[in-house]
Design an enzyme around this catalytic site. Structure first.
Site, short mmCIF file in Angstrom:
data_model
loop_
_atom_site.label_atom_id
_atom_site.label_comp_id
_atom_site.label_asym_id
_atom_site.label_seq_id
_atom_site.Cartn_x
_atom_site.Cartn_y
_atom_site.Cartn_z
N ASP A 1 -11.46 18.82 2.00
CA ASP A 1 -12.67 19.21 2.70
C ASP A 1 -13.54 20.08 1.81
O ASP A 1 -14.75 19.89 1.69
CB ASP A 1 -12.25 19.99 3.95
CG ASP A 1 -13.39 20.13 4.92
OD1 ASP A 1 -14.36 19.39 4.77
OD2 ASP A 1 -13.31 20.98 5.80
N ASP B 1 -12.53 18.79 12.61
CA ASP B 1 -12.09 20.19 12.66
C ASP B 1 -11.32 20.46 13.93
O ASP B 1 -10.26 21.07 13.91
CB ASP B 1 -13.30 21.11 12.57
CG ASP B 1 -14.08 20.85 11.31
OD1 ASP B 1 -13.46 20.52 10.31
OD2 ASP B 1 -15.31 20.94 11.35
#
Lengths: 447, 248
Positions: free
Chosen positions: A193, A368
């Protein structure tokens, strides 16, 4: 008594944190209630996340570690490839294909994965229901979900609820991965990420930049903390003012603040009661159009906005001696600072010093939600204490990311800080705190 | 009786804080953030303490003085942390006031400051209840219960829930007293808070004696009530003073 600023500060942060908390809570409850007699938990499932190595309780720690790392590596490479394909498709304007693909995948996830979770809930609590009713309910649930996520005109609450439930379903599936693989995977994803959003040429960065330069919605599943005003008015000026998050495919990772394109400034020059409304047309904020409305109109329009939008999205108009000041209630100091730095027009007329800002929403990628919940769900399989510690760590990590977001004013990865803190707190709690607390508490010693 | 018992124990420990949270805290986002951060601070302090004491564990459950040292060191550490928390809060208050000036809103009222202190204290208290009581409650949801030798009259879960309730009250309101004491420079308040905390901690040592919980828990609740009354009197005094200032 005039309302104090305590009531307005931090609303956006809570707007993001509460759905994340709900998602984690429900995943933990699901994990708890299903883990006892779960048909799948005994036989580990084969997914993309453990292609290489299937964990076996009898393996040595070294073997497990090696296998878990390999699994994580393969999974991250797969995700990277998928994201790049997505970016390429988006670059060549296959937008319709992408949209339909996303509809299909959401339908598929809600229908099959959600369906199997519903089945195991029905089995667990022996709910008497016949198969036809069950199928009908599931079908309705799925269709309404797909419609609400991808087409306008649906209440934003429904859309948000479906986003959260999609996150719950995927996260519950991920908790079925073996333990070592889960940890390796989480760390690897956090690293991925970081690279994908921040490194030049990272796929998510490219995607965000493309979407903002085209003035379009991000082609991904993104949770919006609040409806943007432009959508409420039915006009498609969805200007991504401040991109503060990355994006990717359905397991995406993004966090972005969106200014809805109406930046209300007021310039009370020379004591005239003139208020100018400027709207920031695009991301760069270069072509701003001076609408030059008179103050009554501004008040009017603000009032209209407040009636249009939901209750959290209101503004007040305070009359002072010389000028009308349009104060948006949702400013936090940080956001305000950001607005001051970011919007050039405001810098240009900082002689007035009056506060101004468009309403903004924060967007958080569904990925997320999923991976936060996976971490908490995995912690729930050990003990409740680790759950609380991980929850606090993740939420504080999210808070740090949001603060960074308003400082950096660009797309930021939401996973790295939270996952790092979560993993650290999990192991600290498990190794250090648990023996201490159990030792003192079982002797009824507390402090 | 299983799930119901578990929920009952949890509510016994956390019910008052829950209602406080719903009625006061949850309407103001900033207070929620305060609760979360103060919970995190308490968790970190617990982790550090357990890191320090990890080498000496497990303590023998026959002698009581190692526990006395443990409780004393923990209370001292946490009171030090409270001072740090106050320093941070002081800076935050300045920032908030500056911000309020910029958006031409009124500065923080006295009640706002007290609410922030309450939220900070609630965070500490909730963290205590969660880690010392709630996280050990998992077996209570199952079909059995558990008794400790030294307190055979009540199930262990009930005792720990009661103790947690007392400590939640002490933590929550002592933060209000402490912040007010620091703000006014009132020495009595500043000393009152650590001594109540320490006394409450030491009273749990009574549980060590066989059947001691019969005496220890009422004493603990006495401390909680004392804190509550002290806090109530102080808040009323401040509010009337404040009102008189506002009138004149």
């Amino acid at each position: 008594m005039e309302s104090s600023i305590l009531e307005s500060i931090g609303q956006e942060i809570i707007g993001v944190m509460s759905p994340v908390s709900i998602c984690m809570l429900l995943v933990v409850l699901l994990v708890y209630s299903l883990s006892s007699s779960n048909p799948f938990s005994s036989a580990p499932i084969r997914t993309a996340a453990n292609l290489v190595y299937l964990e076996n309780p009898s393996d040595s720690a070294g073997q497990k570690l090696e296998g878990a790392l390999l699994n994580a590596l393969v999974f991250v490479i797969l995700i990277a490839i998928v994201t790049f394909v997505l970016v390429v498709l988006y670059y060549y304007n296959f937008t319709n294909f992408l949209k339909n693909y996303m509809r299909f995948s959401a339908f598929f996830v809600l229908g099959t994965m959600g369906g199997s979770i519903f089945l195991s809930i029905i089995q667990q609590f022996s709910i008497p229901i016949d198969s036809i009713t069950c199928f009908l309910l599931l079908f309705n649930f799925t269709v309404v979900g797909v419609l609400s996520m991808f087409s306008g005109g649906m209440p934003i609450v429904l859309r948000q609820a479906y986003m959260v439930s999609l996150g719950i379903i995927v996260a519950t599936w991920f908790t079925k991965l073996p333990e070592w693989t889960t940890w390796a995977l989480l760390v690897a994803l956090a690293l991925y990420d970081l690279v994908a959003v921040l490194a030049p040429g990272g796929p998510l960065k490219l995607l965000v930049e493309l979407a903002s330069s085209r003035d379009e919605e991000l082609p991904a599943l993104v949770y919006e903390a609040r409806p943007t005003l432009s959508r409420n008015e039915g006009n498609r000026r969805s200007n991504l003012g401040l991109l503060v998050g990355g994006v990717s495919d359905s397991r995406s990772v993004e966090l972005q603040a969106v200014s809805n394109g109406n930046v209300h400034g007021d310039g009370s020059q020379n004591g005239r009661t003139a208020v100018e409304v400027r709207s920031l047309e695009n991301v760069e904020g270069e072509r701003n159009r001076d609408e030059g409305e008179r103050s009554p109109l501004v008040v009017h329009s603000r009032e209209r906005y407040s009636s249009d939008s939901n209750s959290s999205d209101y503004s007040t108009v305070i009359r002072t001696r010389e000028s009308e000041i349009v104060v948006d209630e949702e400013m936090s100091p940080l956001v305000d600072m950001l607005g001051m730095d970011n919007e050039r027009e405001q810098v240009r007329r900082d002689d007035t010093g009056n506060a101004v800002i468009a309403s903004r929403g924060i967007k958080l990628g569904l990925g997320d939600f999923v991976f936060y919940s996976v971490l908490v769900g995995r912690a729930a399989m050990y003990d409740l204490m680790t759950v609380y510690a991980c929850y606090l760590a993740i939420i504080s990590g999210l808070g740090c990311t949001l603060i960074l977001l308003s400082v950096c004013r660009r797309a930021l990865p939401a996973l790295p800080i939270s996952i790092t803190l979560g993993v650290i707190f999990y192991f600290l709690t498990r190794l250090l705190m648990e023996p201490f607390v159990v030792g003192t508490a079982t002797n009824l010693m507390m402090f | 009786m299983t799930v119901a018992a578990g929920i009952g124990y949890a509510l016994l420990a956390l019910g008052p804080s829950l209602s406080l949270f719903v009625s006061v805290i949850s309407k103001k986002p900033f207070l929620i953030l305060t609760v979360l951060s103060s919970t995190l601070v308490w968790l970190i302090s617990l982790i550090i303490l357990s890191g320090i004491w990890r080498g000496f564990l497990p303590l023998k459950s026959t002698t009581w003085w190692p526990f006395a040292i443990l409780i004393f060191s923990s209370v001292a550490f946490q009171e030090g942390l409270r001072l740090l928390f106050w320093k941070v809060y002081k800076r935050l208050e300045d920032i908030l006031d500056a911000f309020a000036d910029r958006v031409s809103k009124p500065r923080l009222y006295l009640t706002d400051k007290m609410q922030i202190a309450l939220a900070g204290g609630l965070g500490h208290g909730v963290a205590h209840a969660v880690f010392f009581c709630l996280s050990l409650l998992t077996p209570a949801f199952g079909p059995a219960t558990y008794f400790v030798d030294s307190c055979s009259q009540m199930p262990f879960f009930l005792v720990s829930a009661l103790i947690a309730l007392a400590f939640v009250t002490v933590h929550t309101f002592s933060m209000v007293i402490a912040f007010n004491g620091y703000a006014e420079g009132n020495k009595v308040d500043q000393v009152f808070v650590p001594s109540v905390h320490l006394a409450a901690g030491m009273m749990t040592l009574i549980n060590f004696a066989s059947g001691g919980c019969i005496i220890g828990i009422p004493l603990l609740f006495l401390m909680a009530v004392l804190t509550l009354m002290y806090c109530g009197r102080m808040v009323r005094r401040r509010l009337t003073e404040n009102q008189r200032q506002g009138d004149s």
